[in-house]
Design a protein around this motif. Structure first.
Motif, PDB file in Angstrom:
ATOM      1  N   SER A 118      -5.278  72.603 -40.220  1.00  0.00           N
ATOM      2  CA  SER A 118      -4.678  71.283 -40.003  1.00  0.00           C
ATOM      3  C   SER A 118      -5.725  70.165 -39.983  1.00  0.00           C
ATOM      4  O   SER A 118      -6.909  70.412 -39.749  1.00  0.00           O
ATOM      5  CB  SER A 118      -3.862  71.295 -38.702  1.00  0.00           C
ATOM      6  N   TRP A 120      -6.966  65.961 -38.859  1.00  0.00           N
ATOM      7  CA  TRP A 120      -7.262  65.307 -37.584  1.00  0.00           C
ATOM      8  C   TRP A 120      -6.315  64.163 -37.251  1.00  0.00           C
ATOM      9  O   TRP A 120      -6.270  63.714 -36.114  1.00  0.00           O
ATOM     10  CB  TRP A 120      -8.698  64.748 -37.601  1.00  0.00           C
ATOM     11  N   ASN A 121      -5.548  63.653 -38.221  1.00  0.00           N
ATOM     12  CA  ASN A 121      -4.882  62.362 -37.962  1.00  0.00           C
ATOM     13  C   ASN A 121      -3.710  62.450 -36.980  1.00  0.00           C
ATOM     14  O   ASN A 121      -3.457  61.509 -36.244  1.00  0.00           O
ATOM     15  CB  ASN A 121      -4.481  61.664 -39.268  1.00  0.00           C
ATOM     16  N   LEU A 126       0.597  68.054 -36.521  1.00  0.00           N
ATOM     17  CA  LEU A 126       0.378  68.755 -37.794  1.00  0.00           C
ATOM     18  C   LEU A 126      -0.157  70.175 -37.615  1.00  0.00           C
ATOM     19  O   LEU A 126      -0.339  70.897 -38.586  1.00  0.00           O
ATOM     20  CB  LEU A 126      -0.543  67.923 -38.698  1.00  0.00           C
ATOM     21  N   LYS A 144      -6.578  76.972 -37.580  1.00  0.00           N
ATOM     22  CA  LYS A 144      -7.895  76.318 -37.587  1.00  0.00           C
ATOM     23  C   LYS A 144      -7.642  74.815 -37.610  1.00  0.00           C
ATOM     24  O   LYS A 144      -7.334  74.225 -38.645  1.00  0.00           O
ATOM     25  CB  LYS A 144      -8.680  76.760 -38.840  1.00  0.00           C
ATOM     26  N   GLU A 147     -12.178  69.770 -37.026  1.00  0.00           N
ATOM     27  CA  GLU A 147     -13.372  69.617 -36.185  1.00  0.00           C
ATOM     28  C   GLU A 147     -13.568  68.164 -35.752  1.00  0.00           C
ATOM     29  O   GLU A 147     -14.366  67.867 -34.883  1.00  0.00           O
ATOM     30  CB  GLU A 147     -14.614  70.134 -36.926  1.00  0.00           C
ATOM     31  N   SER A 179     -13.435  77.574 -41.849  1.00  0.00           N
ATOM     32  CA  SER A 179     -12.335  77.653 -42.825  1.00  0.00           C
ATOM     33  C   SER A 179     -12.740  78.561 -43.973  1.00  0.00           C
ATOM     34  O   SER A 179     -11.951  79.385 -44.435  1.00  0.00           O
ATOM     35  CB  SER A 179     -12.023  76.287 -43.426  1.00  0.00           C
ATOM     36  N   THR A 193      -2.773  71.527 -44.449  1.00  0.00           N
ATOM     37  CA  THR A 193      -2.511  70.084 -44.462  1.00  0.00           C
ATOM     38  C   THR A 193      -3.853  69.370 -44.521  1.00  0.00           C
ATOM     39  O   THR A 193      -4.720  69.594 -43.663  1.00  0.00           O
ATOM     40  CB  THR A 193      -1.747  69.631 -43.196  1.00  0.00           C
ATOM     41  N   GLY A 194      -4.036  68.532 -45.523  1.00  0.00           N
ATOM     42  CA  GLY A 194      -5.307  67.817 -45.656  1.00  0.00           C
ATOM     43  C   GLY A 194      -5.383  67.125 -47.006  1.00  0.00           C
ATOM     44  O   GLY A 194      -4.357  66.804 -47.617  1.00  0.00           O
ATOM     45  N   SER A 195      -6.600  66.924 -47.470  1.00  0.00           N
ATOM     46  CA  SER A 195      -6.796  66.134 -48.687  1.00  0.00           C
ATOM     47  C   SER A 195      -6.541  66.961 -49.949  1.00  0.00           C
ATOM     48  O   SER A 195      -6.703  68.186 -49.934  1.00  0.00           O
ATOM     49  CB  SER A 195      -8.233  65.617 -48.707  1.00  0.00           C
ATOM     50  N   VAL A 198      -9.631  69.239 -50.803  1.00  0.00           N
ATOM     51  CA  VAL A 198      -9.753  70.523 -50.091  1.00  0.00           C
ATOM     52  C   VAL A 198      -8.560  71.425 -50.431  1.00  0.00           C
ATOM     53  O   VAL A 198      -8.699  72.651 -50.486  1.00  0.00           O
ATOM     54  CB  VAL A 198      -9.918  70.307 -48.562  1.00  0.00           C
ATOM     55  N   GLU A 216       0.194  70.611 -47.962  1.00  0.00           N
ATOM     56  CA  GLU A 216       0.679  69.277 -47.574  1.00  0.00           C
ATOM     57  C   GLU A 216      -0.493  68.327 -47.738  1.00  0.00           C
ATOM     58  O   GLU A 216      -1.397  68.288 -46.894  1.00  0.00           O
ATOM     59  CB  GLU A 216       1.168  69.286 -46.116  1.00  0.00           C
ATOM     60  N   LEU A 217      -0.501  67.588 -48.842  1.00  0.00           N
ATOM     61  CA  LEU A 217      -1.697  66.796 -49.169  1.00  0.00           C
ATOM     62  C   LEU A 217      -1.419  65.293 -49.025  1.00  0.00           C
ATOM     63  O   LEU A 217      -0.457  64.894 -48.381  1.00  0.00           O
ATOM     64  CB  LEU A 217      -2.162  67.159 -50.579  1.00  0.00           C
ATOM     65  N   GLY A 218      -2.266  64.498 -49.635  1.00  0.00           N
ATOM     66  CA  GLY A 218      -2.131  63.053 -49.435  1.00  0.00           C
ATOM     67  C   GLY A 218      -2.087  62.297 -50.750  1.00  0.00           C
ATOM     68  O   GLY A 218      -1.469  62.740 -51.712  1.00  0.00           O
ATOM     69  N   CYS A 250      -0.665  60.274 -43.582  1.00  0.00           N
ATOM     70  CA  CYS A 250      -0.515  60.683 -44.991  1.00  0.00           C
ATOM     71  C   CYS A 250       0.583  59.894 -45.694  1.00  0.00           C
ATOM     72  O   CYS A 250       0.494  59.654 -46.892  1.00  0.00           O
ATOM     73  CB  CYS A 250      -0.245  62.183 -45.080  1.00  0.00           C
ATOM     74  N   GLU A 345      -7.323  57.107 -51.967  1.00  0.00           N
ATOM     75  CA  GLU A 345      -6.371  57.011 -50.853  1.00  0.00           C
ATOM     76  C   GLU A 345      -7.086  56.246 -49.734  1.00  0.00           C
ATOM     77  O   GLU A 345      -8.211  56.591 -49.363  1.00  0.00           O
ATOM     78  CB  GLU A 345      -5.989  58.414 -50.375  1.00  0.00           C
TER      79      GLU A 345
END
Ligand SMILES: NC(=O)c1ccc[n+]([C@@H]2O[C@H](COP(=O)([O-])OP(=O)(O)OC[C@H]3O[C@@H](n4cnc5c(N)ncnc54)[C@H](O)[C@@H]3O)[C@@H](O)[C@H]2O)c1
Length: 470
Positions: A118, A120-121, A126, A144, A147, A179, A193-195, A198, A216-218, A250, A345
């Motif tokens: 997941s 950080w936002n 999430l 995970k 960080e 990760s 979930t992230g960019s 990644v 789940e991206l952006g 996102c 983004e």
């Protein structure tokens, strides 16, 4: 603190692999009990600690924490509890005539050992959102978290340790290496979930074991404001949505595409609402957050520098403070197409305004970019709204509002291509963590037996008949 040891992960994974069938065969009532336990931990035991962690990690106002983290997860749990019995039920399907004498159903069975990575936002939302779907579906899970939000990760680790045995759900903390090590393990499903950047790394790693993925991206979510829109209402909703969590969402409206004839009116309404929301002083306002890390602060300030170099017009804001990682709500117009703010983004409190002369030009602009996670439309015209929806592609769309489609559990949430693969929330999340097992039972004599070899002339006629009539 890094919890870095590949042997430890292998051990954890093996424990969960062994335990997955016991967990997967738990009854509806047992799964419900687990969901209840998680709910009590979040809603009661850890509520204040969650608020404090988010204040430390993201400067998040308590109201935002309540709405976007605690309410969001409790909503997920309540919805899952309400529908779980039905989701777990065998779904009977029709039997075609050619299979007369049989019946069939779909069984949603757990995928097995799952990995949730997941961002950080919204560290709690999430992480626990996908977790609710994963455990409702009967899986074991290794989590995970990011960080970048260490206070939140610490609280989540403690909460997970209280609610679950580690052979059911375990949380490991750490940076990219963690990760990377986890991704070497043969998980049955990976929910990331992230960019988009990644996301590609995750998908590549998953391919080594042919693990299924939900990504789940952006990306850049456009907002169209046409000339028929209620401009003041549109400005109010866009200002709320853009500067919520300091734009680090996102589904944040990334940029506005507006009919050039209503641009001036729109910007003046935006100014009015920003003053009202943050008492004309966002820096001193308890309702306005901060940028998560120095790295993201530097990234955003480089966008502003780039916009200045290209002589863009700062309609609102532009002030920054490095020490407190503060960036004023900022609205910029007159950007050249090559501006970084129109390429990357943004994921921060900066809103570019791009004008269009004709609606088809706005849609052509959107379609020239990767497919967005969300596309927002502000319009009173049904015809314009339908044209935009039919002529573009996006993970989701909100009409005359922003972000809120995310909160309806009856809608699938997710992107398309660059903005994501697969869907989450409600039944869609349960499905993402389930294998749809096809089960057919032969009850009596089956017609197909008439077609077994040897293939006589009669059987050839029968085969033709089958093709024609069944
Ligand atoms: N679609 C959604 O639901 C959604 C929600 C929130 C954020 N996002 C997107 O996430 C992005 C921002 O979050 P972020 O900065 O935490 O994203 P990120 O991709 O940098 O990191 C996400 C997670 O991946 C891990 N990670 C980072 N680099 C990795 C690597 N090389 N290999 C394996 N794992 C790695 C991180 O430790 C973190 O836990 C934005 O693009 C945003 O749009 C999408």
């Amino acid at each position: 603190m890094d919890d870095f040891s590949s042997n430890r992960y292998y051990e954890l994974f093996s424990k969960q692999k062994l335990n997955q069938y016991a967990i997967g065969s738990r009854s509806y009532k047992e799964r419900l009990k687990t969901l209840n336990k998680l709910q009590v931990a979040i809603e009661e035991t850890y509520r204040v600690q969650i608020q404090e962690a988010l204040r430390k990690d993201l400067g998040k106002p308590v109201v935002e924490t309540e709405l976007t983290e605690i309410y969001a997860i409790i909503g997920d749990i309540k919805y899952a509890k309400k529908h779980l019995r039905q989701w777990m039920r065998k779904q009977q399907v029709e039997t075609p005539l050619a299979l007369l004498g049989s019946s069939a159903y779909i069984k949603y069975e757990p995928k097995g050992v799952c990995l949730i990575i997941s961002p950080w936002n919204f560290p709690f939302n999430l992480t626990f959102g996908p977790l609710v779907s994963a455990i409702a579906a009967g899986n074991t899970v290794i989590i995970k978290p990011s960080e970048m939000t260490p206070h939140s990760s610490k609280i989540m680790a403690s909460l997970i340790g209280d609610v679950f045995n580690e052979d059911h759900v375990a949380l490991v903390q750490g940076e990219v290496e963690v990760s990377t090590e986890l991704l070497k393990l043969p998980f049955n499903h990976i929910f990331f979930t992230g960019s988009p950047h990644v996301g590609k790394i995750v998908m590549k790693a998953a391919s080594q074991h042919l693990a299924s993925v939900t990504l789940e991206l952006g990306g850049k979510s456009p907002t169209i404001v046409d000339k028929t829109a209620n401009i003041d209402k549109a400005a109010k909703k866009i200002m709320w949505a853009k500067f919520l969590n300091c734009g680090q969402i996102c589904v944040s409206p990334d940029y506005v595409l507006i009919d050039e004839s209503v641009k001036t009116e729109f910007i003046s309404s935006c100014k009015k609402w920003l003053q009202a929301f943050y008492n004309d002083n966002p820096k001193a306002s308890d309702s306005y957050g901060r940028i998560v890390t120095d790295k993201h602060f530097e990234r955003l300030s480089s966008y502003l520098e780039n916009a200045k170099t290209l002589n863009a017009k700062f309609e609102v804001g532009g002030k920054m403070n490095r020490t407190s990682k503060y960036i004023e709500p900022t609205i910029i117009s007159g950007l050249k197409p090559e501006a970084k703010l129109l390429e990357d983004e943004i994921f921060g409190p900066i809103l570019p305004i791009v004008t269009y002369k004709r609606l088809d030009m706005a849609m052509a602009y959107i379609n020239s970019k990767p497919r967005p996670l969300a596309l927002y439309i502000y319009s009173k015209s049904k015809a314009n709204t339908n044209t935009i929806i039919n002529s573009t592609r996006a993970g989701g769309t909100c009409i005359n509002n922003s972000i809120l489609h995310y909160t309806n559990h009856n809608l699938p949430f997710g992107g398309i291509n660059n903005s994501g693969i697969g869907k989450s929330h409600g039944f869609f999340g349960f499905k993402a963590f389930s294998n749809e097992r096809a089960v057919m039972k032969q009850h009596t004599f089956g017609v197909t037996e008439l077609l077994f070899p040897p293939y006589t002339g009669f059987k050839e006629k029968l085969a033709r008949l089958t093709v024609k009539w069944f």
